[in-house]
Motif scaffolding. Sequence first.
Motif, PDB file in Angstrom:
ATOM      1  N   ALA A  47     -11.874  39.621   1.322  1.00 51.92           N
ATOM      2  CA  ALA A  47     -11.745  38.284   2.144  1.00 51.92           C
ATOM      3  C   ALA A  47     -10.994  37.340   1.742  1.00 51.92           C
ATOM      4  CB  ALA A  47     -13.006  37.786   2.293  1.00 51.92           C
ATOM      5  N   SER A  48     -10.086  37.993   0.186  1.00 54.93           N
ATOM      6  CA  SER A  48      -9.284  36.544  -0.439  1.00 54.93           C
ATOM      7  C   SER A  48      -7.916  35.967   0.552  1.00 54.93           C
ATOM      8  CB  SER A  48      -8.600  37.463  -1.762  1.00 54.93           C
ATOM      9  OG  SER A  48      -9.659  37.841  -2.072  1.00 54.93           O
ATOM     10  N   THR A  49      -7.857  35.032  -0.056  1.00 54.34           N
ATOM     11  CA  THR A  49      -6.901  34.143   1.003  1.00 54.34           C
ATOM     12  C   THR A  49      -5.733  33.301  -0.064  1.00 54.34           C
ATOM     13  OG1 THR A  49      -7.852  32.666   1.704  1.00 54.34           O
ATOM     14  CG2 THR A  49      -7.508  33.732   3.519  1.00 54.34           C
ATOM     15  N   GLY A  50      -4.606  32.658   0.273  1.00 55.34           N
ATOM     16  CA  GLY A  50      -4.000  32.665  -1.165  1.00 55.34           C
ATOM     17  C   GLY A  50      -3.156  33.215  -1.564  1.00 55.34           C
ATOM     18  N   ASP A  51      -2.742  33.630  -3.058  1.00 48.26           N
ATOM     19  CA  ASP A  51      -1.934  34.217  -3.548  1.00 48.26           C
ATOM     20  C   ASP A  51      -3.465  35.897  -4.277  1.00 48.26           C
ATOM     21  OD1 ASP A  51      -0.040  32.862  -4.166  1.00 48.26           O
ATOM     22  OD2 ASP A  51      -0.708  31.586  -5.713  1.00 48.26           O
ATOM     23  N   LEU A  52      -2.171  36.739  -4.342  1.00 50.69           N
ATOM     24  CA  LEU A  52      -3.238  37.872  -4.497  1.00 50.69           C
ATOM     25  C   LEU A  52      -2.946  38.562  -5.381  1.00 50.69           C
ATOM     26  CD1 LEU A  52      -3.045  39.626  -0.712  1.00 50.69           C
ATOM     27  CD2 LEU A  52      -5.067  38.103  -1.935  1.00 50.69           C
ATOM     28  N   GLU A  53      -3.876  38.534  -5.913  1.00 54.97           N
ATOM     29  CA  GLU A  53      -2.958  39.867  -7.626  1.00 54.97           C
ATOM     30  C   GLU A  53      -1.939  41.451  -6.837  1.00 54.97           C
ATOM     31  OE1 GLU A  53      -2.572  41.619 -10.578  1.00 54.97           O
ATOM     32  OE2 GLU A  53      -3.389  40.487 -10.891  1.00 54.97           O
ATOM     33  N   PRO A  54      -1.683  40.765  -7.448  1.00 58.98           N
ATOM     34  CA  PRO A  54      -0.593  42.215  -6.852  1.00 58.98           C
ATOM     35  C   PRO A  54      -0.668  43.511  -6.794  1.00 58.98           C
ATOM     36  CG  PRO A  54       0.798  40.339  -7.989  1.00 58.98           C
ATOM     37  CD  PRO A  54      -0.401  40.334  -8.233  1.00 58.98           C
ATOM     38  N   THR A  55      -1.281  43.976  -8.078  1.00 60.12           N
ATOM     39  CA  THR A  55      -1.677  45.407  -8.102  1.00 60.12           C
ATOM     40  C   THR A  55      -3.706  45.781  -7.669  1.00 60.12           C
ATOM     41  OG1 THR A  55      -3.417  44.541 -10.000  1.00 60.12           O
ATOM     42  CG2 THR A  55      -1.171  45.360 -10.817  1.00 60.12           C
ATOM     43  N   HIS A  56      -3.884  45.135  -7.192  1.00 55.54           N
ATOM     44  CA  HIS A  56      -5.083  45.299  -6.248  1.00 55.54           C
ATOM     45  C   HIS A  56      -4.442  45.750  -4.466  1.00 55.54           C
ATOM     46  CE1 HIS A  56      -8.174  42.489  -8.910  1.00 55.54           C
ATOM     47  NE2 HIS A  56      -7.558  43.516  -9.293  1.00 55.54           N
ATOM     48  N   TYR A  57      -6.185  46.464  -3.731  1.00 53.03           N
ATOM     49  CA  TYR A  57      -5.767  47.503  -3.156  1.00 53.03           C
ATOM     50  C   TYR A  57      -4.859  46.533  -1.834  1.00 53.03           C
ATOM     51  CZ  TYR A  57      -7.673  51.118  -4.806  1.00 53.03           C
ATOM     52  OH  TYR A  57      -8.049  52.972  -5.522  1.00 53.03           O
ATOM     53  N   PRO A  58      -5.859  44.998  -1.470  1.00 49.00           N
ATOM     54  CA  PRO A  58      -5.413  44.503  -0.341  1.00 49.00           C
ATOM     55  C   PRO A  58      -3.561  43.736  -0.299  1.00 49.00           C
ATOM     56  CG  PRO A  58      -7.244  43.395  -1.508  1.00 49.00           C
ATOM     57  CD  PRO A  58      -6.166  44.573  -2.169  1.00 49.00           C
ATOM     58  N   ALA A  59      -3.451  43.746  -1.490  1.00 46.90           N
ATOM     59  CA  ALA A  59      -1.600  43.765  -1.822  1.00 46.90           C
ATOM     60  C   ALA A  59      -0.909  44.933  -1.545  1.00 46.90           C
ATOM     61  CB  ALA A  59      -1.436  42.627  -3.004  1.00 46.90           C
ATOM     62  N   ARG A  60      -1.444  46.439  -1.839  1.00 48.22           N
ATOM     63  CA  ARG A  60      -0.862  47.324  -2.198  1.00 48.22           C
ATOM     64  C   ARG A  60      -0.596  47.863  -0.656  1.00 48.22           C
ATOM     65  NH1 ARG A  60      -2.653  51.756  -6.243  1.00 48.22           N
ATOM     66  NH2 ARG A  60      -3.812  52.807  -4.631  1.00 48.22           N
ATOM     67  N   LYS A  88       4.497  39.676  -5.893  1.00 49.20           N
ATOM     68  CA  LYS A  88       3.765  39.047  -5.913  1.00 49.20           C
ATOM     69  C   LYS A  88       3.356  39.282  -4.561  1.00 49.20           C
ATOM     70  CE  LYS A  88       5.775  34.982  -5.519  1.00 49.20           C
ATOM     71  NZ  LYS A  88       6.823  33.897  -6.163  1.00 49.20           N
ATOM     72  N   ALA A  89       1.776  38.694  -4.034  1.00 50.39           N
ATOM     73  CA  ALA A  89       1.725  38.798  -2.658  1.00 50.39           C
ATOM     74  C   ALA A  89       0.579  37.476  -2.137  1.00 50.39           C
ATOM     75  CB  ALA A  89       0.914  39.855  -2.785  1.00 50.39           C
ATOM     76  N   SER A  90       0.460  37.092  -1.376  1.00 54.57           N
ATOM     77  CA  SER A  90      -0.568  36.048  -0.840  1.00 54.57           C
ATOM     78  C   SER A  90      -1.120  36.652   0.509  1.00 54.57           C
ATOM     79  CB  SER A  90       0.141  34.739  -1.105  1.00 54.57           C
ATOM     80  OG  SER A  90       1.229  34.981   0.827  1.00 54.57           O
ATOM     81  N   ALA A  91      -1.948  35.946   1.198  1.00 56.00           N
ATOM     82  CA  ALA A  91      -2.502  36.245   2.426  1.00 56.00           C
ATOM     83  C   ALA A  91      -3.236  35.201   2.539  1.00 56.00           C
ATOM     84  CB  ALA A  91      -3.941  36.780   2.095  1.00 56.00           C
ATOM     85  N   GLU A  92      -2.694  34.906   4.143  1.00 54.02           N
ATOM     86  CA  GLU A  92      -3.149  33.650   5.375  1.00 54.02           C
ATOM     87  C   GLU A  92      -4.288  34.637   6.478  1.00 54.02           C
ATOM     88  OE1 GLU A  92      -0.587  31.130   6.539  1.00 54.02           O
ATOM     89  OE2 GLU A  92       1.519  32.662   7.109  1.00 54.02           O
ATOM     90  N   ASP A  93      -5.635  33.689   7.124  1.00 57.37           N
ATOM     91  CA  ASP A  93      -5.554  34.216   7.967  1.00 57.37           C
ATOM     92  C   ASP A  93      -5.089  32.972   9.224  1.00 57.37           C
ATOM     93  OD1 ASP A  93      -7.966  35.957   7.346  1.00 57.37           O
ATOM     94  OD2 ASP A  93      -9.094  33.645   7.381  1.00 57.37           O
ATOM     95  N   VAL A  94      -4.783  33.820  10.503  1.00 60.22           N
ATOM     96  CA  VAL A  94      -4.131  33.004  11.788  1.00 60.22           C
ATOM     97  C   VAL A  94      -4.406  33.386  12.226  1.00 60.22           C
ATOM     98  CG1 VAL A  94      -1.451  34.662  10.394  1.00 60.22           C
ATOM     99  CG2 VAL A  94      -3.872  35.901  12.372  1.00 60.22           C
TER     100      VAL A  94
END
Length: 278
Positions: A47-60, A88-94
């Motif tokens: 459910a994370s938004t904003g900056d993500l940890e690059p090594t974690h699954y959502p980013a990968r 680098k990775a980030s996520a946002e809800d649209v």
Amino acid sequence: MKTFCSVWLLLSLVELSPAPPVSQEPPLACTGAPGHAPQSETAEDMASTGDLEPTHYPARRAATVALHYLNTHHGSPFRVFGLQQVHKASAEDVAAGGRKYKLDFSVTDWASGSEGPALRCSADVLFPQAERHSGPEVQLHCEALQQLNRTAQEEHAFYQRYISPESAISARDIPDSYGNVSEEMQPFWRLARVAASFIMLRESSENTEFNMAQVASVTQQGSREEQLMLEFVVLLHDFPSQEIIQWKLLASWSPDRGVRVLQTEWQPRCPHATKPPN
């Protein structure tokens, strides 16, 4: 079960072999046999938004989708890309529904081996929220992509050799149970990897991470419209579920028109399965 055990052993051996990488993770049987368990992923991660940890699954996972997109557009018998690192990775809800990932990552051309340069890429990957599954939407830019060594001469020689019916090939288990891919079969393995990328891109969601584990078989068909026609059966590994998913596909290729996937058929390997996992 014999096939699944062979594939699991195969990819364990590949990790120790200097052969070109075949899959980034070792696959398991569709029922989840013991093996390399994935890192636990919390609901907070998903459910994370904003900056993500690059090594974690959502980013990968999002970067892997962008990689599939890259291979569908630029892959060939002599070029297939692998994910090197997410920087680098980030996520946002649209507002329209879904989640968009912004990514900065690097890839390498597996066909070039350790000598190939790393390419820096940026991508937007949108996973739409819908009642019926639809593949992710990708916008991608890679620096210096056009400056890679051209493979036109190799592609032309490969095409001229196999366009003739007398040179039609048929093979199984690429790589073999020891993780080896013969020099003759390497272009066909890359073609299968590129063709499989069309399926992996289409079937991807925020809950999947697909890689091709093995080419179970490849059979050359009669040429059509000056295109090489190849029927592949590929085993795809979904890392989060540890499932092996089998697809049959018909692909065409020529130096001028690139790789196209004409037909796909999901082939269940578990008695209880009724539709492709997603």
